[in-house]
Design an enzyme around this catalytic site. Sequence first.
Site, PDB file in Angstrom:
ATOM      1  N   ARG A 183       0.683  -1.186   0.297  1.00  8.10           N
ATOM      2  CA  ARG A 183       0.126   0.003   0.053  1.00  8.10           C
ATOM      3  C   ARG A 183       0.863   1.369   0.108  1.00  8.10           C
ATOM      4  O   ARG A 183       0.101   2.292  -0.310  1.00  8.10           O
ATOM      5  CB  ARG A 183      -0.828  -0.070   1.103  1.00  8.10           C
ATOM      6  CG  ARG A 183      -2.137  -0.998   1.188  1.00  8.10           C
ATOM      7  CD  ARG A 183      -2.599  -1.425   2.438  1.00  8.10           C
ATOM      8  NE  ARG A 183      -1.630  -1.923   3.183  1.00  8.10           N
ATOM      9  CZ  ARG A 183      -1.573  -2.429   4.726  1.00  8.10           C
ATOM     10  NH1 ARG A 183      -2.834  -2.091   5.197  1.00  8.10           N
ATOM     11  NH2 ARG A 183      -0.784  -3.033   5.133  1.00  8.10           N
ATOM     12  N   ARG A 202       8.959 -10.498  -2.978  1.00 12.37           N
ATOM     13  CA  ARG A 202       8.416 -10.632  -4.049  1.00 12.37           C
ATOM     14  C   ARG A 202       9.393 -11.371  -5.122  1.00 12.37           C
ATOM     15  O   ARG A 202       9.274 -12.201  -5.889  1.00 12.37           O
ATOM     16  CB  ARG A 202       7.829  -9.626  -4.725  1.00 12.37           C
ATOM     17  CG  ARG A 202       6.426  -9.028  -4.011  1.00 12.37           C
ATOM     18  CD  ARG A 202       5.506 -10.082  -3.807  1.00 12.37           C
ATOM     19  NE  ARG A 202       4.348  -9.631  -2.881  1.00 12.37           N
ATOM     20  CZ  ARG A 202       3.380 -10.434  -2.504  1.00 12.37           C
ATOM     21  NH1 ARG A 202       3.245 -11.657  -2.962  1.00 12.37           N
ATOM     22  NH2 ARG A 202       2.472  -9.672  -1.775  1.00 12.37           N
ATOM     23  N   ARG A 214     -12.591   1.495 -17.234  1.00  9.92           N
ATOM     24  CA  ARG A 214     -13.859   2.041 -17.183  1.00  9.92           C
ATOM     25  C   ARG A 214     -13.852   3.144 -18.369  1.00  9.92           C
ATOM     26  O   ARG A 214     -14.969   3.286 -19.011  1.00  9.92           O
ATOM     27  CB  ARG A 214     -13.923   3.087 -15.991  1.00  9.92           C
ATOM     28  CG  ARG A 214     -14.349   2.365 -14.737  1.00  9.92           C
ATOM     29  CD  ARG A 214     -14.915   3.122 -13.570  1.00  9.92           C
ATOM     30  NE  ARG A 214     -16.071   3.716 -13.833  1.00  9.92           N
ATOM     31  CZ  ARG A 214     -16.640   4.674 -13.146  1.00  9.92           C
ATOM     32  NH1 ARG A 214     -15.806   5.528 -12.183  1.00  9.92           N
ATOM     33  NH2 ARG A 214     -17.826   5.268 -13.478  1.00  9.92           N
TER      34      ARG A 214
END
Lengths: 301, 301, 301, 301
Positions: D114, D223, D124
């Site tokens: 975050r 990661r 969209r």
Amino acid sequence: MPITPDQQAEIDTLRANPQPTLRATAPGMEAHLYKAYDVLDHGFIRVIDYMGDDAAICQAARVSYGKGTKSVQNDEGLIRYLMRHWHSTPFEMCEIKLHVKLPVFVARQWIRHRTANVNEYSARYSILDREFYIPAPEHLAAQSVINNQGRGEALTGDEAARVLAYLKDDAARCYDHYAEMISDEGQQGLARELARMNLPANIYTQWYWKVDLHNLFHFLRLRADSHAQYEIRVYADEICKVVADWVPAAYGAFEDYRMGGATLSGKAIDCVRRMLKGEVVTQETSGMSKGEWREFEGVIG
Amino acid sequence: MPITPDQQAEIDTLRANPQPTLRATAPGMEAHLYKAYDVLDHGFIRVIDYMGDDAAICQAARVSYGKGTKSVQNDEGLIRYLMRHWHSTPFEMCEIKLHVKLPVFVARQWIRHRTANVNEYSARYSILDREFYIPAPEHLAAQSVINNQGRGEALTGDEAARVLAYLKDDAARCYDHYAEMISDEGQQGLARELARMNLPANIYTQWYWKVDLHNLFHFLRLRADSHAQYEIRVYADEICKVVADWVPAAYGAFEDYRMGGATLSGKAIDCVRRMLKGEVVTQETSGMSKGEWREFEGVIG
Amino acid sequence: MPITPDQQAEIDTLRANPQPTLRATAPGMEAHLYKAYDVLDHGFIRVIDYMGDDAAICQAARVSYGKGTKSVQNDEGLIRYLMRHWHSTPFEMCEIKLHVKLPVFVARQWIRHRTANVNEYSARYSILDREFYIPAPEHLAAQSVINNQGRGEALTGDEAARVLAYLKDDAARCYDHYAEMISDEGQQGLARELARMNLPANIYTQWYWKVDLHNLFHFLRLRADSHAQYEIRVYADEICKVVADWVPAAYGAFEDYRMGGATLSGKAIDCVRRMLKGEVVTQETSGMSKGEWREFEGVIG
Amino acid sequence: MPITPDQQAEIDTLRANPQPTLRATAPGMEAHLYKAYDVLDHGFIRVIDYMGDDAAICQAARVSYGKGTKSVQNDEGLIRYLMRHWHSTPFEMCEIKLHVKLPVFVARQWIRHRTANVNEYSARYSILDREFYIPAPEHLAAQSVINNQGRGEALTGDEAARVLAYLKDDAARCYDHYAEMISDEGQQGLARELARMNLPANIYTQWYWKVDLHNLFHFLRLRADSHAQYEIRVYADEICKVVADWVPAAYGAFEDYRMGGATLSGKAIDCVRRMLKGEVVTQETSGMSKGEWREFEGVIG
């Protein structure tokens, strides 16, 4: 049906077992705890826990020892003052934890609000359920012709039927293949972390989401707004209802100053002043662009 | 005396009035709620509210509907697994709110932990109390001669007496002048937001501080550490005690994996391997700097 | 004098040595790099580094490969649209790093903005300089009689003289004792981390502060506001000047929509609408409290 | 092919046009700017901008005026000290901005970090490209039989062929229907924000991602770890390469203390001490669970 009978039984058990606590309690919120409120065709929101109430906001603002000796009326006045003057930290003293079931494409919008805590159901570790969001006919909206990021009227007739068929059939086929790929009957079985990539974005996921009241209000202002995508707005609307019962004074101030309010630019304020003095102001004489002027007209009615 | 009789009466009232709740409750934490635990000469910590317990950590990790059917033993194993593998989000599902009274120079260290919510007593708005931290004789430490950022033995004799006199007299004089400057008797009175600048950093302030369990553990790992400044470490130590009663399994894992653990570098792991095979490794053959080697020796005893 | 000749020489060296870069550069900002701009009596702000420019905001909003083929005019329109509609993430794509010297009581307000990176000069490790903020006579303000958190007129005559004497003498004495306590001549010397607690809040500290443009605008909106304390506002004002040269389009939008704008509540919008229709609205018929009405009158002039 | 000729031309233009700057520059990083490094079948990472270098970390740690007079060797020692003692704030003084093209299911893992700034391509607003991640045969892994969250050997023979066919065909069909649903030829056309829900999670998206060096190291530690899912690990690996060229000293310390290091629990340290004294310690006498012991054996070789 978002909740199975087994799940409902677990919820009923949790609701049947009150415990004494010395913490601040919000009776309006206790009534909501654990219950699943349906959203869309398979989704829900459930309040799992909360911390604080209206009085806790004031107590933190005053850094006081007890609940303070102030009346409820004084508390409401203080809360409205804090909201009006953008004092955010007292609202951060309340916290809510929700269990949410939602389509992945909604989850992808939602997660952009970074100041929150999230634990999502893991499709690396577990198998997703066969549940997909299929819009109700009245929400099968056409692309807006004036706003690239908006919707027009609902589709009708053959086009609506064809779209619904695609959404249903593709989801079903993708899930069938997902289930077949991960099956270990007579084969090795594809890793779940890979197989999930075959699932479309209308599949449902679920998560625990915890956020403080200030950041929740920020989320609600953006997502309960009329410009938000319908499929996330219905979640925000449902959350608004429980927040109104949890912290009525804070929610009232939020409605008046945030949801029902509007920010005017310096140019817009200047126009209001001129108009109140009797001047006829047009877009051309306002100094605003056409887009700004249209939005300004929306505010002043 | 950190708490006045009036404040204690407010606390007693809060503790005398349990309410039923459907939320997860932690009996070990209920016993601490609102009570003031003394720290330093005028400070304290008080738990004002909390959210969640050990089971809530597991429930979020599993994204389950009820408390889950798992045993307490399974929960503890899961919590240890989560802690060992740096899964931070389930621990973020618990939250604690503290009321803390502390010297300003401690507050300045504390606030560097940004992932928390704070409401501090405002010296722009209100008048600060006449309370200053004066170290006990055994904590009146000399500057370390080996570590620029550390302490040596306690001062003694004349030097100790002189230092104590300075700290007490300067605080008293500065506060007298503060009080005189803001007085509006026979004069205008200096703005509080200006007058406060005359107060030394050992004056006490207070705040409400709210933080999730993951970030609290991070705070405690750094501030309950033996290298932390004594005056903040005593606050961290006191917080450790209430956390141990709140979430015993999580705190146990924290003690084993964080407070009692150590991070070895790649070079250090290589040395351990060589030593376990019987090789005699020295700083010169370790590849480490002298500082690293000294710390490494501290870890392996 | 905030900067010594040696420090100025270091700054001059840095400014004399341009390097080629392929990164986005903002010529307006290059002119400011490293220079110290005086604030208060011993403070300053200096730009140490920056990332991005107006075009970078648009590039991120469009997720494009190059700078995009859009004109500067289009960029400005897009930036105004983003600012008006609270799209914060494109502004987060610009970053600034400042070196700031400021009194401790200002630093304590400043640090409440948590979404930033900070490295402060350590008074545990190092010795603070003998520099204190002493207000100029015209800023030696009385406590406001109408606002607990504000200032009135400047003090005058004997009272002003007495206050100045206190501030100067107490700072001098506290620092003398600080220096004496940490001295290791003929004594052990008190630990720096303890001795610092004798220093008043008007002593200067300094830090490196790095923040993205969105969060910087939030800081500036609150701290360059007329209600902010003067001693932090002058820092915000100075930062505004360099930001205006760095990202002129974004700063222009910020000025119009944030600094020069105002948020109206639902009640206030309703009043504006009624007034524009010719109704005479008073506080009594507005539905607003007296405080809200007074602020509303301030907006509509 | 991740990059089109037009896009490559834009990149070449950006790389052909150096500008003078007074900011800190990292020659190793300049060589990477804007270039697209391929990841997976259609993805890439590109460095768009950066702030700071190794010297900037030290400068912030010292809160100094210039670059400091310390040697490169001293800088490296300081950086190793900072890393070893978990001083995170100096590393936050460096910042990097990446343009990343990645499958949606990878993006969903990535976004859980975050503390970063993100602007994602909007489905969209815009139409997604017809590009899907299809694993290479050697990465078409079976579900692990010992770890619910892991992979085993690659699938082979008919099973592998069947899985590949499903992934390709389903993606193709879903995209065909997506394109057909949003088409406005002879019909209204479904809103893009709805049509996107028919697309599977292996479709590619892209974003601008900006993060400070401390948080980037945290991301890379998790990661680039061998337990991370392969499809995100390859992105982390590629980022590691550019970071090594950007801040060589910091990256070296990161490799030694984080990537190559290991955290031992209190129990594990106790075992090491006993073993170094010649005791034969087994899982039964270690106090560790079987899982912990297995991991411990992995560390000590």
